[in-house]
Scaffold this motif. Structure first.
Motif, PDB file in Angstrom:
ATOM      1  N   ALA A 194       0.826  -1.207   0.000  1.00  0.00           N
ATOM      2  CA  ALA A 194       0.000   0.000   0.000  1.00  0.00           C
ATOM      3  C   ALA A 194       0.862   1.259   0.000  1.00  0.00           C
ATOM      4  N   LEU A 195       1.905   1.267   0.831  1.00  0.00           N
ATOM      5  CA  LEU A 195       2.766   2.446   0.913  1.00  0.00           C
ATOM      6  C   LEU A 195       3.563   2.651  -0.371  1.00  0.00           C
ATOM      7  N   LEU A 196       4.079   1.571  -0.931  1.00  0.00           N
ATOM      8  CA  LEU A 196       4.856   1.685  -2.170  1.00  0.00           C
ATOM      9  C   LEU A 196       3.986   2.172  -3.318  1.00  0.00           C
ATOM     10  N   PHE A 197       2.748   1.685  -3.389  1.00  0.00           N
ATOM     11  CA  PHE A 197       1.848   2.153  -4.445  1.00  0.00           C
ATOM     12  C   PHE A 197       1.517   3.629  -4.249  1.00  0.00           C
ATOM     13  N   THR A 198       1.299   4.042  -3.001  1.00  0.00           N
ATOM     14  CA  THR A 198       1.000   5.450  -2.722  1.00  0.00           C
ATOM     15  C   THR A 198       2.156   6.342  -3.155  1.00  0.00           C
ATOM     16  N   VAL A 199       3.384   5.938  -2.814  1.00  0.00           N
ATOM     17  CA  VAL A 199       4.560   6.712  -3.208  1.00  0.00           C
ATOM     18  C   VAL A 199       4.680   6.771  -4.730  1.00  0.00           C
ATOM     19  N   TYR A 200       4.490   5.627  -5.379  1.00  0.00           N
ATOM     20  CA  TYR A 200       4.574   5.581  -6.845  1.00  0.00           C
ATOM     21  C   TYR A 200       3.541   6.520  -7.472  1.00  0.00           C
ATOM     22  N   TYR A 201       2.316   6.476  -6.956  1.00  0.00           N
ATOM     23  CA  TYR A 201       1.239   7.267  -7.556  1.00  0.00           C
ATOM     24  C   TYR A 201       1.471   8.762  -7.361  1.00  0.00           C
ATOM     25  N   LEU A 202       1.887   9.171  -6.161  1.00  0.00           N
ATOM     26  CA  LEU A 202       2.145  10.587  -5.919  1.00  0.00           C
ATOM     27  C   LEU A 202       3.361  11.074  -6.698  1.00  0.00           C
ATOM     28  N   ASN A 203       4.315  10.198  -6.912  1.00  0.00           N
ATOM     29  CA  ASN A 203       5.519  10.581  -7.661  1.00  0.00           C
ATOM     30  C   ASN A 203       5.261  10.719  -9.154  1.00  0.00           C
ATOM     31  N   ARG A 204       4.066  10.376  -9.601  1.00  0.00           N
ATOM     32  CA  ARG A 204       3.737  10.584 -11.013  1.00  0.00           C
ATOM     33  C   ARG A 204       3.663  12.066 -11.338  1.00  0.00           C
ATOM     34  N   THR A 205       3.445  12.891 -10.319  1.00  0.00           N
ATOM     35  CA  THR A 205       3.489  14.347 -10.539  1.00  0.00           C
ATOM     36  C   THR A 205       4.604  14.941  -9.686  1.00  0.00           C
ATOM     37  N   ARG A 206       4.251  15.520  -8.536  1.00  0.00           N
ATOM     38  CA  ARG A 206       5.269  16.211  -7.734  1.00  0.00           C
ATOM     39  C   ARG A 206       5.905  15.336  -6.673  1.00  0.00           C
ATOM     40  N   GLY A 207       5.180  14.407  -6.113  1.00  0.00           N
ATOM     41  CA  GLY A 207       5.761  13.533  -5.106  1.00  0.00           C
ATOM     42  C   GLY A 207       5.108  13.679  -3.745  1.00  0.00           C
ATOM     43  N   VAL A 208       5.803  13.195  -2.718  1.00  0.00           N
ATOM     44  CA  VAL A 208       5.296  13.216  -1.344  1.00  0.00           C
ATOM     45  C   VAL A 208       5.797  14.475  -0.646  1.00  0.00           C
ATOM     46  N   PRO A 209       4.899  15.352  -0.197  1.00  0.00           N
ATOM     47  CA  PRO A 209       5.351  16.591   0.467  1.00  0.00           C
ATOM     48  C   PRO A 209       6.023  16.296   1.809  1.00  0.00           C
ATOM     49  N   TRP A 210       7.071  17.040   2.101  1.00  0.00           N
ATOM     50  CA  TRP A 210       7.726  16.899   3.396  1.00  0.00           C
ATOM     51  C   TRP A 210       6.778  17.304   4.531  1.00  0.00           C
ATOM     52  N   MET A 211       5.904  18.273   4.255  1.00  0.00           N
ATOM     53  CA  MET A 211       4.981  18.710   5.299  1.00  0.00           C
ATOM     54  C   MET A 211       4.028  17.574   5.672  1.00  0.00           C
ATOM     55  N   PHE A 212       3.610  16.784   4.688  1.00  0.00           N
ATOM     56  CA  PHE A 212       2.751  15.644   4.984  1.00  0.00           C
ATOM     57  C   PHE A 212       3.513  14.592   5.791  1.00  0.00           C
ATOM     58  N   MET A 213       4.789  14.418   5.487  1.00  0.00           N
ATOM     59  CA  MET A 213       5.612  13.485   6.254  1.00  0.00           C
ATOM     60  C   MET A 213       5.721  13.928   7.710  1.00  0.00           C
ATOM     61  N   LEU A 214       5.799  15.238   7.943  1.00  0.00           N
ATOM     62  CA  LEU A 214       5.824  15.752   9.314  1.00  0.00           C
ATOM     63  C   LEU A 214       4.528  15.391  10.036  1.00  0.00           C
ATOM     64  N   PHE A 215       3.397  15.558   9.367  1.00  0.00           N
ATOM     65  CA  PHE A 215       2.105  15.232   9.964  1.00  0.00           C
ATOM     66  C   PHE A 215       2.032  13.763  10.336  1.00  0.00           C
ATOM     67  N   VAL A 216       2.434  12.888   9.414  1.00  0.00           N
ATOM     68  CA  VAL A 216       2.414  11.448   9.690  1.00  0.00           C
ATOM     69  C   VAL A 216       3.329  11.117  10.864  1.00  0.00           C
ATOM     70  N   THR A 217       4.493  11.766  10.923  1.00  0.00           N
ATOM     71  CA  THR A 217       5.424  11.537  12.035  1.00  0.00           C
ATOM     72  C   THR A 217       4.801  11.950  13.362  1.00  0.00           C
ATOM     73  N   LEU A 218       4.118  13.092  13.376  1.00  0.00           N
ATOM     74  CA  LEU A 218       3.453  13.539  14.606  1.00  0.00           C
ATOM     75  C   LEU A 218       2.357  12.557  15.019  1.00  0.00           C
ATOM     76  N   VAL A 219       1.607  12.047  14.051  1.00  0.00           N
ATOM     77  CA  VAL A 219       0.559  11.068  14.354  1.00  0.00           C
ATOM     78  C   VAL A 219       1.170   9.823  14.984  1.00  0.00           C
ATOM     79  N   LEU A 220       2.261   9.332  14.410  1.00  0.00           N
ATOM     80  CA  LEU A 220       2.902   8.128  14.941  1.00  0.00           C
ATOM     81  C   LEU A 220       3.475   8.374  16.337  1.00  0.00           C
ATOM     82  N   MET A 221       4.033   9.552  16.554  1.00  0.00           N
ATOM     83  CA  MET A 221       4.580   9.875  17.873  1.00  0.00           C
ATOM     84  C   MET A 221       3.478   9.930  18.929  1.00  0.00           C
ATOM     85  N   VAL A 222       2.368  10.604  18.598  1.00  0.00           N
ATOM     86  CA  VAL A 222       1.258  10.686  19.554  1.00  0.00           C
ATOM     87  C   VAL A 222       0.655   9.299  19.776  1.00  0.00           C
ATOM     88  N   HIS A 223       0.575   8.495  18.707  1.00  0.00           N
ATOM     89  CA  HIS A 223       0.057   7.134  18.847  1.00  0.00           C
ATOM     90  C   HIS A 223       0.920   6.329  19.815  1.00  0.00           C
TER      91      HIS A 223
END
Length: 416
Positions: free
Chosen positions: A243-272
């Motif tokens: 699932a993660l590899l497909f998501t990365v592949y699909y988003l990379n078809r244009t601009r890619g994965v934003p660093w700001m979104f990665m920060l959000f996911v990191t905060l979610v994992l930390m709080v979890h």
């Protein structure tokens, strides 16, 4: 003797099927059906809602699930999602914070004033903004604990007071523009994870999930408890990796994965991690479930309340900083309008109970995904904001109704 057996017979938690850990697909399906029947719906309703919303909007506009639109969605959901993550923390203890929007607005204004008007380093501006958020949360906790003022009233007063503070900070001008070449603005607008590194992150996340599952399973076996089998853990990790590899592949078809979104996911994992794996996190759930029982068990309820409000306000302040960076400006409307209600709605829609004691950090991620998907879909259809308010309100009403019905079902089946 199997992994489920002990010298005395069955593993301790197998004496109650509700406590046993699924060992494979069959066990997982049966456990999921049993939890659903007993009213423990978890994230099932919101996941089903996302599927329905995405299906409807994609059928009405073929660009909704395009890579370009999903990248924009990943950007837009972050500031509100971070604020909603703080709301989850305060809802878990059975309280409410109506001022998260105003706190985010004050933080955005403080960031702009320190960076632009006083020409101080970006790091200092961010520290002042988030530090102010922590101070606000501490103040809420003290008023609640020392004077017994309900959090609804305390934070409603804060909403008005900090809205006034925001206007005072920006009194000389309606808006303060942040430098477009500053790292903060670039981080929120044009910085993306390099393609190869994004794939590495995806594989590492799946590997980390497998490693954590293996360690947990080994610890449970040593304690004489049931544990997930390695084939089942491997299957879960494999599905997550795909699932993660497909998501990365699909988003990379244009601009890619934003660093700001990665920060959000990191905060979610930390709080979890904090909520699920630490003594403090368990205290939050205990206080939200029954504050008096938690107090009798030796938990410092007042400290837990204060900590929850500090976490909420700090994350609201962080969301305000990101909102200012996203717009490259802080103005008098930052954090106002529907930010408060959308942040609370995102937490509740994502599965956090208004009654306290139930919810996860992932509620913020899923809930804000629902709200921003509705907003994005209606924008693509050229419909005005009135429809967004109506649809979001209906979704919130359904979420609260499901939570209430599930709560009664859990009580009837002895799940609390």
């Amino acid at each position: 003797m199997t992994s489920l057996d002990t010298p005395l017979g069955k593993a301790a938690d197998r004496q109650d099927e509700r406590l046993a850990t699924p060992q494979g697909i069959g066990d997982a399906v049966r456990a999921a059906v049993r939890r659903t029947r007993d009213g423990d719906l978890g994230m099932l309703p919101v996941v089903a809602g996302i599927v329905v919303i995405w299906t409807i909007f994609q059928s009405l506009n073929q660009t909704f699930l395009s890579s370009t639109n999903l990248v924009n969605l990943a950007f837009e959901m972050v500031p509100l999602g971070v604020i909603a993550l703080g709301v989850v923390c305060v809802l878990l203890v059975g309280q409410i914070d109506l001022s998260v929007g105003s706190v985010s607005g004050v933080s955005a204004a403080a960031t702009a004033v320190v960076m632009v008007k006083h020409e101080q380093p970006m790091a200092l501006a961010i520290a002042v903004a988030i530090g102010s958020g922590c101070a606000i949360g501490w103040l809420y906790g003290q008023i609640l604990n020392r004077f017994g003022v309900p959090s609804f009233v305390v934070t409603l007063g804060g909403l008005l007071a900090f809205l006034g503070t925001q206007l005072w900070l920006l009194r000389d001008q309606n808006a303060i523009n942040l430098p477009y070449d500053s790292p903060l603005v670039k981080f929120a607008q044009v910085w993306f994870v390099p393609e190869a590194l994004a794939y590495v992150f995806a594989v590492a996340a799946a590997g980390g999930f497998l490693a954590v599952g293996w360690v947990r399973a080994r610890s449970r076996r040593r304690a004489g408890l049931s544990s997930a089998s390695m084939p089942w853990l491997g299957l879960q990790a494999g599905l997550l990796a795909a699932a993660l590899l497909f998501t990365v592949y699909y988003l990379n078809r244009t601009r890619g994965v934003p660093w700001m979104f990665m920060l959000f996911v990191t905060l979610v994992l930390m709080v979890h991690y904090v909520l699920k794996k630490t003594k403090f996190g368990r205290s939050l759930y205990a206080v939200g479930g029954n504050a008096e029982a938690a107090r009798r068990a030796g938990i410092n309820v007042r400290a837990v309340y204060t900590s929850a409000f500090v976490m909420c306000s700090a994350l609201a302040a962080t969301g305000g900083v990101l909102a200012a960076a996203r717009l490259a400006a802080a103005n008098q409307s930052t954090g106002t309008a529907d930010v408060n209600l959308n942040a609370i709605a995102a937490a509740v829609i994502g599965g956090t109970s208004l009654f306290g004691g139930r919810g996860t950090a992932f509620a913020a991620l899923l809930g804000v995904l629902v709200i921003q998907s509705i907003s994005s879909g209606l924008t693509l259809l050229n419909l005005d904001s009135s429809y967004r308010f109506i649809i979001t309100g209906l979704v919130l009403l359904v979420a609260v109704a499901l939570d209430s019905a599930a709560r009664r079902s859990r009580q009837a089946h002895g799940r609390g």
